[in-house]
Design a protein around this motif. Structure first.
Motif, PDB file in Angstrom:
ATOM      1  N   MET A   1       0.831  -1.179   0.000  1.00 22.38           N
ATOM      2  CA  MET A   1       0.000   0.000   0.000  1.00 22.38           C
ATOM      3  C   MET A   1       0.877   1.244   0.000  1.00 22.38           C
ATOM      4  N   ALA A   2       0.524   2.147  -0.850  1.00 25.54           N
ATOM      5  CA  ALA A   2       1.254   3.411  -0.920  1.00 25.54           C
ATOM      6  C   ALA A   2       0.416   4.491  -0.250  1.00 25.54           C
ATOM      7  N   ARG A   3       1.093   5.300   0.559  1.00 27.50           N
ATOM      8  CA  ARG A   3       0.406   6.382   1.249  1.00 27.50           C
ATOM      9  C   ARG A   3       0.832   7.708   0.636  1.00 27.50           C
ATOM     10  N   ASN A   4      -0.139   8.506   0.288  1.00 29.69           N
ATOM     11  CA  ASN A   4       0.110   9.846  -0.231  1.00 29.69           C
ATOM     12  C   ASN A   4      -0.346  10.848   0.822  1.00 29.69           C
ATOM     13  N   THR A   5       0.519  11.776   1.163  1.00 30.97           N
ATOM     14  CA  THR A   5       0.193  12.772   2.173  1.00 30.97           C
ATOM     15  C   THR A   5       0.306  14.161   1.556  1.00 30.97           C
ATOM     16  N   GLU A   6      -0.767  14.916   1.699  1.00 32.16           N
ATOM     17  CA  GLU A   6      -0.775  16.301   1.255  1.00 32.16           C
ATOM     18  C   GLU A   6      -0.993  17.182   2.474  1.00 32.16           C
ATOM     19  N   GLN A   7      -0.229  18.242   2.586  1.00 35.38           N
ATOM     20  CA  GLN A   7      -0.354  19.131   3.732  1.00 35.38           C
ATOM     21  C   GLN A   7      -0.467  20.565   3.227  1.00 35.38           C
ATOM     22  N   GLU A   8      -1.416  21.284   3.776  1.00 34.06           N
ATOM     23  CA  GLU A   8      -1.590  22.681   3.415  1.00 34.06           C
ATOM     24  C   GLU A   8      -1.973  23.476   4.657  1.00 34.06           C
ATOM     25  N   THR A   9      -1.689  24.752   4.622  1.00 29.41           N
ATOM     26  CA  THR A   9      -2.030  25.638   5.734  1.00 29.41           C
ATOM     27  C   THR A   9      -3.208  26.503   5.302  1.00 29.41           C
ATOM     28  N   VAL A  10      -4.265  26.490   6.123  1.00 30.55           N
ATOM     29  CA  VAL A  10      -5.473  27.258   5.824  1.00 30.55           C
ATOM     30  C   VAL A  10      -5.820  28.115   7.031  1.00 30.55           C
ATOM     31  N   GLU A  11      -6.677  29.101   6.797  1.00 30.09           N
ATOM     32  CA  GLU A  11      -7.142  29.946   7.893  1.00 30.09           C
ATOM     33  C   GLU A  11      -8.527  29.486   8.314  1.00 30.09           C
ATOM     34  N   ALA A  12      -8.751  29.479   9.622  1.00 33.64           N
ATOM     35  CA  ALA A  12     -10.042  29.079  10.183  1.00 33.64           C
ATOM     36  C   ALA A  12     -10.473  30.107  11.217  1.00 33.64           C
ATOM     37  N   THR A  13     -11.771  30.305  11.323  1.00 32.41           N
ATOM     38  CA  THR A  13     -12.318  31.230  12.318  1.00 32.41           C
ATOM     39  C   THR A  13     -12.821  30.428  13.501  1.00 32.41           C
ATOM     40  N   ILE A  14     -12.382  30.813  14.688  1.00 33.81           N
ATOM     41  CA  ILE A  14     -12.794  30.147  15.925  1.00 33.81           C
ATOM     42  C   ILE A  14     -13.595  31.140  16.746  1.00 33.81           C
ATOM     43  N   ARG A  15     -14.791  30.720  17.159  1.00 34.47           N
ATOM     44  CA  ARG A  15     -15.585  31.567  18.045  1.00 34.47           C
ATOM     45  C   ARG A  15     -16.384  30.678  18.986  1.00 34.47           C
ATOM     46  N   PRO A  16     -16.525  31.114  20.218  1.00 26.55           N
ATOM     47  CA  PRO A  16     -17.307  30.318  21.169  1.00 26.55           C
ATOM     48  C   PRO A  16     -18.800  30.433  20.863  1.00 26.55           C
ATOM     49  N   VAL A  17     -19.494  29.307  20.900  1.00 22.43           N
ATOM     50  CA  VAL A  17     -20.928  29.286  20.629  1.00 22.43           C
ATOM     51  C   VAL A  17     -21.615  28.571  21.788  1.00 22.43           C
ATOM     52  N   PRO A  18     -22.678  29.178  22.333  1.00 22.02           N
ATOM     53  CA  PRO A  18     -23.384  28.500  23.433  1.00 22.02           C
ATOM     54  C   PRO A  18     -24.150  27.281  22.931  1.00 22.02           C
ATOM     55  N   ARG A  19     -24.357  26.337  23.808  1.00 20.86           N
ATOM     56  CA  ARG A  19     -25.138  25.154  23.469  1.00 20.86           C
ATOM     57  C   ARG A  19     -26.607  25.462  23.736  1.00 20.86           C
ATOM     58  N   TYR A  20     -27.385  25.511  22.657  1.00 15.04           N
ATOM     59  CA  TYR A  20     -28.781  25.927  22.767  1.00 15.04           C
ATOM     60  C   TYR A  20     -29.599  24.964  23.624  1.00 15.04           C
ATOM     61  N   GLY A  21     -29.346  23.685  23.483  1.00 17.13           N
ATOM     62  CA  GLY A  21     -30.109  22.703  24.247  1.00 17.13           C
ATOM     63  C   GLY A  21     -29.951  22.874  25.749  1.00 17.13           C
ATOM     64  N   VAL A  22     -28.753  23.231  26.176  1.00 20.84           N
ATOM     65  CA  VAL A  22     -28.512  23.428  27.613  1.00 20.84           C
ATOM     66  C   VAL A  22     -29.293  24.637  28.113  1.00 20.84           C
ATOM     67  N   PHE A  23     -29.232  25.734  27.367  1.00 21.92           N
ATOM     68  CA  PHE A  23     -29.948  26.937  27.791  1.00 21.92           C
ATOM     69  C   PHE A  23     -31.456  26.718  27.786  1.00 21.92           C
ATOM     70  N   MET A  24     -31.952  26.018  26.786  1.00 17.92           N
ATOM     71  CA  MET A  24     -33.393  25.757  26.728  1.00 17.92           C
ATOM     72  C   MET A  24     -33.814  24.774  27.822  1.00 17.92           C
ATOM     73  N   GLY A  25     -32.963  23.810  28.124  1.00 15.54           N
ATOM     74  CA  GLY A  25     -33.251  22.885  29.226  1.00 15.54           C
ATOM     75  C   GLY A  25     -33.291  23.600  30.563  1.00 15.54           C
ATOM     76  N   VAL A  26     -32.367  24.531  30.779  1.00 14.91           N
ATOM     77  CA  VAL A  26     -32.390  25.324  32.012  1.00 14.91           C
ATOM     78  C   VAL A  26     -33.654  26.167  32.060  1.00 14.91           C
TER      79      VAL A  26
END
Length: 104
Positions: A1-26
């Motif tokens: 088996m031959a393994r091919n590996t591709e690697q790239e650098t990308v930008e991602a946006t990280i933001r905290p998001v509340p869990r709706y189910g928890v708030f609605m359950g409360v």
């Protein structure tokens, strides 16, 4: 088996998001507690107009029909407001994305 590996650098946006189910359950739990409190402080004497006395269990059930949906909606609104404010705290990071494929 031959393994091919591709690697790239990308930008991602990280933001905290509340869990709706928890708030609605409360919100549901708060509605349940509100119904229990309103049932506890209610008076169970015959009314002047109808001479009917409703038992505490029936009053609690009727109050649940109002307080639980209101608590559910308020919990969802609080989660939405927290999500709106969390957009200000979003940050962009650079991540390494690696794709590995194998040939059979």
């Amino acid at each position: 088996m031959a393994r091919n590996t591709e690697q790239e650098t990308v930008e991602a946006t990280i933001r905290p998001v509340p869990r709706y189910g928890v708030f609605m359950g409360v919100g549901v739990v708060v509605g349940l507690i509100a119904a229990a409190f309103l049932t506890w402080i209610g008076s169970y004497e015959p009314s002047a107009a109808l001479d009917v006395v409703y038992p505490a269990g029936q009053v609690f059930g009727f109050l649940l029909l109002w307080t639980v949906p209101i608590g559910l909606a308020l919990g969802g609104v609080v989660a939405l407001l927290l999500e709106r404010t969390s957009r200000k705290h979003a940050r962009t990071v650079r991540v390494s994305h690696e794709t590995v494929t194998t040939d059979d």
